[in-house]
Design a protein around this motif. Structure first.
Motif, PDB file in Angstrom:
ATOM      1  N   THR A  69       0.869  -1.188  -0.053  1.00 31.31           N
ATOM      2  CA  THR A  69      -0.077   0.037   0.030  1.00 31.31           C
ATOM      3  C   THR A  69       0.879   1.252  -0.043  1.00 31.31           C
ATOM      4  O   THR A  69       2.222   1.133  -0.197  1.00 31.31           O
ATOM      5  CB  THR A  69      -1.020   0.070   1.128  1.00 31.31           C
ATOM      6  OG1 THR A  69      -0.077   0.019   2.498  1.00 31.31           O
ATOM      7  CG2 THR A  69      -1.817  -1.036   1.310  1.00 31.31           C
ATOM      8  N   GLY A  70       0.297   2.442   0.023  1.00 30.86           N
ATOM      9  CA  GLY A  70       1.019   3.806   0.199  1.00 30.86           C
ATOM     10  C   GLY A  70       2.032   3.774   1.193  1.00 30.86           C
ATOM     11  O   GLY A  70       3.059   4.322   1.147  1.00 30.86           O
ATOM     12  N   GLN A  71       1.844   2.898   2.299  1.00 31.34           N
ATOM     13  CA  GLN A  71       2.756   3.127   3.475  1.00 31.34           C
ATOM     14  C   GLN A  71       4.063   2.541   3.174  1.00 31.34           C
ATOM     15  O   GLN A  71       4.924   2.991   3.760  1.00 31.34           O
ATOM     16  CB  GLN A  71       1.914   2.444   4.550  1.00 31.34           C
ATOM     17  CG  GLN A  71       0.655   2.956   5.256  1.00 31.34           C
ATOM     18  CD  GLN A  71       1.002   4.199   5.862  1.00 31.34           C
ATOM     19  OE1 GLN A  71       2.070   4.545   6.159  1.00 31.34           O
ATOM     20  NE2 GLN A  71      -0.162   5.127   5.874  1.00 31.34           N
ATOM     21  N   ASP A  72       4.085   1.599   2.069  1.00 26.97           N
ATOM     22  CA  ASP A  72       5.237   1.080   1.698  1.00 26.97           C
ATOM     23  C   ASP A  72       6.207   2.011   0.774  1.00 26.97           C
ATOM     24  O   ASP A  72       7.354   1.537   0.663  1.00 26.97           O
ATOM     25  CB  ASP A  72       4.995  -0.245   0.833  1.00 26.97           C
ATOM     26  CG  ASP A  72       4.374  -1.465   1.748  1.00 26.97           C
ATOM     27  OD1 ASP A  72       4.958  -1.819   2.689  1.00 26.97           O
ATOM     28  OD2 ASP A  72       3.159  -1.518   1.670  1.00 26.97           O
ATOM     29  N   ALA A  73       5.750   3.054   0.421  1.00 33.55           N
ATOM     30  CA  ALA A  73       6.571   4.024  -0.450  1.00 33.55           C
ATOM     31  C   ALA A  73       5.925   5.281  -0.166  1.00 33.55           C
ATOM     32  O   ALA A  73       5.026   5.926  -1.087  1.00 33.55           O
ATOM     33  CB  ALA A  73       6.435   3.511  -1.947  1.00 33.55           C
ATOM     34  N   PRO A  74       5.934   5.775   0.930  1.00 31.15           N
ATOM     35  CA  PRO A  74       5.238   6.954   1.192  1.00 31.15           C
ATOM     36  C   PRO A  74       5.821   8.554   0.448  1.00 31.15           C
ATOM     37  O   PRO A  74       5.283   9.666   0.633  1.00 31.15           O
ATOM     38  CB  PRO A  74       5.386   7.342   2.683  1.00 31.15           C
ATOM     39  CG  PRO A  74       6.769   6.804   3.075  1.00 31.15           C
ATOM     40  CD  PRO A  74       6.806   5.516   1.962  1.00 31.15           C
ATOM     41  N   THR A  75       6.924   8.313  -0.299  1.00 27.81           N
ATOM     42  CA  THR A  75       7.764   9.870  -0.704  1.00 27.81           C
ATOM     43  C   THR A  75       6.932   9.860  -1.947  1.00 27.81           C
ATOM     44  O   THR A  75       6.401   9.060  -2.944  1.00 27.81           O
ATOM     45  CB  THR A  75       9.191   9.386  -1.246  1.00 27.81           C
ATOM     46  OG1 THR A  75       9.817   9.078   0.086  1.00 27.81           O
ATOM     47  CG2 THR A  75       9.870  10.536  -1.554  1.00 27.81           C
ATOM     48  N   THR A  76       6.566  11.558  -2.150  1.00 27.56           N
ATOM     49  CA  THR A  76       6.079  11.792  -3.362  1.00 27.56           C
ATOM     50  C   THR A  76       7.063  11.752  -4.435  1.00 27.56           C
ATOM     51  O   THR A  76       8.004  11.955  -4.098  1.00 27.56           O
ATOM     52  CB  THR A  76       5.145  13.031  -3.031  1.00 27.56           C
ATOM     53  OG1 THR A  76       6.175  14.155  -2.748  1.00 27.56           O
ATOM     54  CG2 THR A  76       4.044  12.988  -1.970  1.00 27.56           C
ATOM     55  N   TYR A  77       6.275  11.965  -5.589  1.00 25.89           N
ATOM     56  CA  TYR A  77       7.258  12.208  -6.928  1.00 25.89           C
ATOM     57  C   TYR A  77       6.407  12.879  -7.980  1.00 25.89           C
ATOM     58  O   TYR A  77       5.070  13.157  -7.745  1.00 25.89           O
ATOM     59  CB  TYR A  77       7.548  10.967  -7.478  1.00 25.89           C
ATOM     60  CG  TYR A  77       6.620   9.967  -8.046  1.00 25.89           C
ATOM     61  CD1 TYR A  77       6.355  10.193  -9.501  1.00 25.89           C
ATOM     62  CD2 TYR A  77       5.794   9.342  -7.376  1.00 25.89           C
ATOM     63  CE1 TYR A  77       5.505   9.293 -10.039  1.00 25.89           C
ATOM     64  CE2 TYR A  77       4.886   8.608  -8.063  1.00 25.89           C
ATOM     65  CZ  TYR A  77       4.663   8.466  -9.243  1.00 25.89           C
ATOM     66  OH  TYR A  77       3.678   7.927  -9.813  1.00 25.89           O
ATOM     67  N   GLY A  78       7.124  13.371  -8.961  1.00 30.24           N
ATOM     68  CA  GLY A  78       6.262  14.089 -10.242  1.00 30.24           C
ATOM     69  C   GLY A  78       7.441  14.188 -11.144  1.00 30.24           C
ATOM     70  O   GLY A  78       8.398  14.250 -10.925  1.00 30.24           O
ATOM     71  N   ILE A  79       6.840  14.492 -12.303  1.00 30.64           N
ATOM     72  CA  ILE A  79       7.811  14.533 -13.711  1.00 30.64           C
ATOM     73  C   ILE A  79       8.449  16.012 -13.657  1.00 30.64           C
ATOM     74  O   ILE A  79       9.588  16.118 -13.892  1.00 30.64           O
ATOM     75  CB  ILE A  79       7.011  14.280 -14.965  1.00 30.64           C
ATOM     76  CG1 ILE A  79       7.934  14.322 -15.996  1.00 30.64           C
ATOM     77  CG2 ILE A  79       5.937  15.682 -15.078  1.00 30.64           C
ATOM     78  CD1 ILE A  79       8.771  13.234 -16.092  1.00 30.64           C
ATOM     79  N   LEU A  80       7.665  17.109 -13.032  1.00 30.66           N
ATOM     80  CA  LEU A  80       8.034  18.394 -12.791  1.00 30.66           C
ATOM     81  C   LEU A  80       8.828  18.599 -11.542  1.00 30.66           C
ATOM     82  O   LEU A  80       8.245  17.902 -10.494  1.00 30.66           O
ATOM     83  CB  LEU A  80       7.367  19.333 -12.911  1.00 30.66           C
ATOM     84  CG  LEU A  80       6.679  19.274 -14.520  1.00 30.66           C
ATOM     85  CD1 LEU A  80       5.693  20.444 -14.800  1.00 30.66           C
ATOM     86  CD2 LEU A  80       7.599  19.293 -15.665  1.00 30.66           C
ATOM     87  N   PRO A  81       9.884  19.182 -11.293  1.00 25.35           N
ATOM     88  CA  PRO A  81      10.547  19.560  -9.952  1.00 25.35           C
ATOM     89  C   PRO A  81       9.255  20.348  -9.143  1.00 25.35           C
ATOM     90  O   PRO A  81       9.694  20.134  -7.924  1.00 25.35           O
ATOM     91  CB  PRO A  81      11.772  20.338 -10.157  1.00 25.35           C
ATOM     92  CG  PRO A  81      12.064  20.094 -11.399  1.00 25.35           C
ATOM     93  CD  PRO A  81      10.923  19.823 -12.229  1.00 25.35           C
ATOM     94  N   ILE A  82       8.532  21.133  -9.641  1.00 26.03           N
ATOM     95  CA  ILE A  82       7.486  21.923  -8.934  1.00 26.03           C
ATOM     96  C   ILE A  82       6.289  20.953  -8.671  1.00 26.03           C
ATOM     97  O   ILE A  82       5.257  21.603  -8.245  1.00 26.03           O
ATOM     98  CB  ILE A  82       7.180  23.100  -9.608  1.00 26.03           C
ATOM     99  CG1 ILE A  82       6.644  22.888 -11.400  1.00 26.03           C
ATOM    100  CG2 ILE A  82       8.508  24.126  -9.890  1.00 26.03           C
ATOM    101  CD1 ILE A  82       6.423  24.122 -11.761  1.00 26.03           C
ATOM    102  N   GLY A  83       6.138  19.679  -9.155  1.00 21.09           N
ATOM    103  CA  GLY A  83       4.993  19.074  -8.890  1.00 21.09           C
ATOM    104  C   GLY A  83       4.898  17.600  -8.322  1.00 21.09           C
ATOM    105  O   GLY A  83       4.518  16.821  -8.850  1.00 21.09           O
TER     106      GLY A  83
END
Length: 886
Positions: A69-83
């Protein structure tokens, strides 16, 4: 004029055989010992808080190895540095129907599917936002708390003096245009296989290898490192064959990270392949867009001012959103000479699948509005639409009012080619009467002709990762037998980039194309390339390939010059041979030119280009033959007049011990645009140009539009491989045809009602008009051999060309795309004063005010979005439409 050996020749793609025979491997074809199948649980709600996820019943099911679940990888990401606002699996709440909640890895697909049904999720439903104009008025219940009023980004740009421009205009018009949402519909669904090697020292998961259907291997490697907290050096990303991308694989899709999370938890390889419905949920397609456009012109058709207000429905996460909305404004420029521009752009979050990059990224919907309105101005001023476009041409080299540098500009020739080929003037002269006053035909069909233009970047001049590193780097290694291996990080996704690289390298080295092998998109082997998007590969990777080949050529020339008794500058590479410049000695009694030697039957390899003939050695050879072709030990008999490519390679290796070369490319500073907020998006080292004429027939009884023929001219700088360029242009036109007439994602309260190819209706061969393609070569001074973009720029002209042709045929201006029979017929009945039939949900296609909402009940009771009592979509709706029964 320079004569080329491989450049400008139509050659088969280097991967054609493995694709056409079925021997090629795509991501879903791959398998590893002990591999598990992963399946993802998706949200049934458009907006809800996750209170609890209970996976115990799923974990207890025989055959289930891991549940994450999300608890196994809680770090956010995005294709843009601002997103960076996405989780691979939702952590706190879900933001659209189809959002990713949990993943099961099991021994087979059936077990994994059954396990998904055993996962219990307790949701707290929240108000959902579906209309972007309503969403940006939100005062509470924001989709992301860090984005007040659900506005992801807004930009406001003014260039010149628009107020004065409109005051000076003889004619001003404004209107609202709506382009509905479309998706890529690539043949291959997203698929990822992830596998960890065991660390030999600890016995725990160590190095990660990921095979994925991606356009951006380097970005995927970077985001995997970020989310899994693993050094990039411990991650290898390999791109297999890709069955189409069109932008849908140009960012990191949740399953790509989820597969790695599941593989780490399971301790064995895990593969996840989306179903077609899941591909629609993953989406990343072209956003629904509102364009409020105002344009002013003088009586001769000169554009003096433009004002555009653009609102994009971005879906639940950032994605490429800020880039998309900036492209929409920036590329109002660089096509025509517009002295005064005002742009207000809003990228708005809604509780729908995420929109991202799609072929013609950011430009297509605004170009539909612009070219349609330009035709309206021509009609109002009683001018030929082609003449209006001629009146507003740029005069390169130049820099536009918003800071875009234009060096090569083939638009004038594009216009002339399609106008001439379509008999534009003759057909318009035959239809000088207005559509209303033409003599009626025997049947209900009327014909019309429409013209439109478009353009696109040849890669973004500024990297989205905010780095000064080169945008593309290529390494070349030459083997002792003359084999040339090119290592490039660029992603071949069907557009022919591997073939382009091979052609450039073969041309520079003067060797047979068959000698060149391209190894691409493997982060362990290939240098960094930013990926296949924004039509950057030919210009940027092509330039890097050219420079790498020049590096190798210089080393071979230095060695060959010693054998040929001349300077390195006088060494000529051509026809798989190396010559002394000018007239070269053949025998004691005859002088032969290089061209004559190339045609000699007794020359090594036979006549030029015949790589199959037996190698003959000039000079005495002792010792071994390497793989039957290359000499290792030799005694010289004095200076040579020419030698085979292989001999020249051996000479270079004998002198240096290895033969390698490297080339990199980054756009020059003068191509990187202005210094204002958002000024980094839109600038490009070069722009392609396109003009199209569409001929249509319209059935006034049914509203059906049939495209009879499209003439398309595209300025690609130089066509490195003409057959590939034609294929790209025809493909772009075809994609535009779908958005113009058929393709539309249909929504009901955040639920996609047509998540399959049968319901979505992408055009098939049955709807195929004749497409006549013209290649225009403006020879860009900075492109590799003069080449620039060919794969996206033609798309945007197709939609307005068709809408303008519809007006020419039956006198209706459609300002909402696609131009379905329902919209055409509704507009025709309103124009003719017939009884109104509500076929468009009270949205006037000639003057649309809001986005359409599907009128039916939800299909799946309990699986569709169960709406919160305070949900704005429920207000003022009949109770019967609040839910749905099977």
């Amino acid at each position: 004029m320079r004569e080329f050996s491989t450049i400008g020749k139509s050659v088969a793609f280097v991967d054609a055989a493995e694709k056409t025979t079925g021997h090629g491997k795509y991501a879903d074809d791959l398998s590893l010992p002990g591999m598990l199948i992963g399946k993802i649980l998706h949200s049934p709600y458009p907006h809800a808080r996750i209170k609890c996820i209970d996976t115990s019943r799923a974990r207890a099911l025989p055959g289930v190895v891991a549940v994450v679940t999300g608890q196994d990888a809680p770090t956010t990401y995005g294709i843009l540095p601002i997103g960076h606002d996405e989780h691979a699996l939702a952590l706190d709440k879900v933001r659209y129907v189809g959002d990713n909640v949990a993943c099961v890895a099991a021994v087979d697909e059936a077990t994994a599917e059954k396990a998904l049904e055993l996962i219990d999720v307790d949701y707290e439903l929240l108000p959902a936002w579906f209309d972007p104009e309503q969403s940006m008025k939100a005062e509470a219940d924001f989709i992301h708390e860090s984005r007040p009023h659900n506005i992801e980004k807004e930009y406001h740009h003014t260039f010149g003096d628009p107020a004065k421009g409109f005051a000076d205009a003889d004619y001003v018009t404004e209107a609202r245009y709506i382009a509905n949402e479309v998706t890529h519909a690539a043949m291959e669904p997203h698929s990822t296989l992830a596998s960890f090697e065991l660390d030999p020292h600890t016995g725990k998961p160590g190095r990660l290898t990921v095979w994925s259907s991606t356009q951006v291997p380097y970005y995927l490697q970077h985001k995997l490192s970020l989310v899994l907290d693993i050094p990039m050096s411990q991650i290898r990303v390999i791109k297999p064959l890709v069955g189409g991308g069109f932008g849908g694989k140009s960012e990191v899709i949740p399953l790509e990270i989820t597969a790695a999370i599941a593989a780490r938890a399971a301790g064995v390889p895990v593969k996840i392949t989306y179903t077609r419905e899941e591909v629609f949920w993953a989406h990343r397609g072209r956003p629904r867009t509102i364009i409020d456009l105002k344009m002013g012109a003088t009586n001769d058709g000169s554009i003096v001012a433009v004002a555009a207000r653009v609102i994009q429905d971005g879906g639940g996460y950032c994605s490429y959103g800020p880039v998309t909305i900036l492209y929409s404004g920036a590329l109002l420029g660089a096509l025509y000479d517009i002295p005064n521009v005002r742009y207000d752009g809003y990228r708005v979050l809604t509780n729908k699948p995420v929109c991202g990059a799609m072929r013609g990224h950011g430009t297509v919907n605004v170009r539909f509005a612009f070219e349609s309105q330009l035709d309206e101005i021509a009609a109002a001023l009683k001018l030929d639409p082609a003449d209006v476009r001629r009146r507003n041409l740029l005069k390169p080299p130049c820099v536009t009012v918003n800071g875009l540098r234009v060096l090569s500009y083939g638009l004038p020739e594009c216009i002339e080619r399609v106008v001439s080929a379509s008999n534009w003037s003759e057909k318009r002269a035959a239809q000088t009467k207005s559509p209303e006053s033409r003599e009626p035909k025997a049947d209900s069909r009327k014909c019309g002709l429409g013209l439109a233009c478009s353009h696109y970047v040849s890669g973004a001049a500024n990297s989205i990762i905010r780095s000064d590193m080169p945008h593309s780097t290529v390494n070349i290694k030459v083997d002792r037998d003359g084999g040339v291996v090119v290592y490039t990080g660029a992603s071949e996704i069907g557009q022919g980039s591997d073939t382009m690289v091979a052609q450039i390298v073969a041309e520079v080295l003067g060797c047979d194309l068959a000698r060149v092998k391209v190894i691409a998109a493997d982060t362990d082997l290939t240098p960094i390339d930013l990926g296949s998007y924004s039509s950057r590969v030919t210009f940027m990777n092509g330039n890097a390939s050219l420079r790498a080949a020049e590096d190798v050529k210089k080393k071979i020339a230095a060695a060959a010059a010693r054998k040929l008794n001349c300077s390195a500058d006088d060494v000529v590479f051509r026809g798989d041979r190396v010559f002394r410049k000018g007239v070269v000695a053949g025998t004691a009694t005859k002088q032969e030119s290089a061209a004559e030697i190339l045609e000699r039957k007794d020359a090594p390899y036979g006549p030029a280009g015949d790589g199959r003939a037996e190698v003959k050695v000039q000079g005495r050879v002792e010792g071994q033959t390497l793989r039957g072709s290359v000499q290792q030990k030799r005694k010289e008999e004095g200076p040579k007049d020419w030698m085979t490519f292989e001999e020249a390679v051996v000479a270079a290796i004998d002198f240096s011990g290895a033969l390698t070369g490297t080339g990199s490319y980054a756009p020059p500073p003068e191509a990187r645009g202005g210094h204002f907020k958002g000024g980094g998006v839109g600038p490009s080292p070069a722009y392609s140009y396109s003009a199209q004429v569409a001929e249509v027939s319209v059935d006034e009884d049914t509203g059906e539009v049939t495209v009879q023929k499209i003439w398309a001219a595209h300025d690609c700088g130089r066509a490195l491989n003409p057959v590939a360029v034609e294929g790209q242009v025809i493909g772009s036109v075809w994609m535009g045809l779908g958005q113009a007439l058929e393709e539309e994602m249909v929504w009901k309260d955040g639920l996609l009602m047509n998540p399959g190819m049968l319901e979505y209706r992408s055009p098939s061969a049955a709807e195929s008009p004749e497409i006549e393609c013209f290649i225009v070569e403006s020879i860009d001074p900075e492109g590799p051999f003069g080449a620039k973009e060919a794969g996206e720029g033609s798309l945007a002209a197709t939609i307005p060309a068709i809408s303008n042709a519809i007006y020419d045929a039956v006198g209706i201006r459609l300002r909402e795309a696609p131009f379905t029979p329902e919209r055409v017929l509704a507009a025709l009945r309103a124009k003719n004063g017939n009884r109104k039939l509500n076929m468009t949900r009270d949205v006037d296609p000639t003057a649309p005010a809001t986005f359409p909402e599907h009128g039916g009940a939800l299909w799946f009771k309990g699986k569709g979005p169960e709406r919160h009592a305070a949900d704005p979509s429920r207000l003022a709706q009949p109770a019967a439409e609040a839910g749905g029964d099977d």
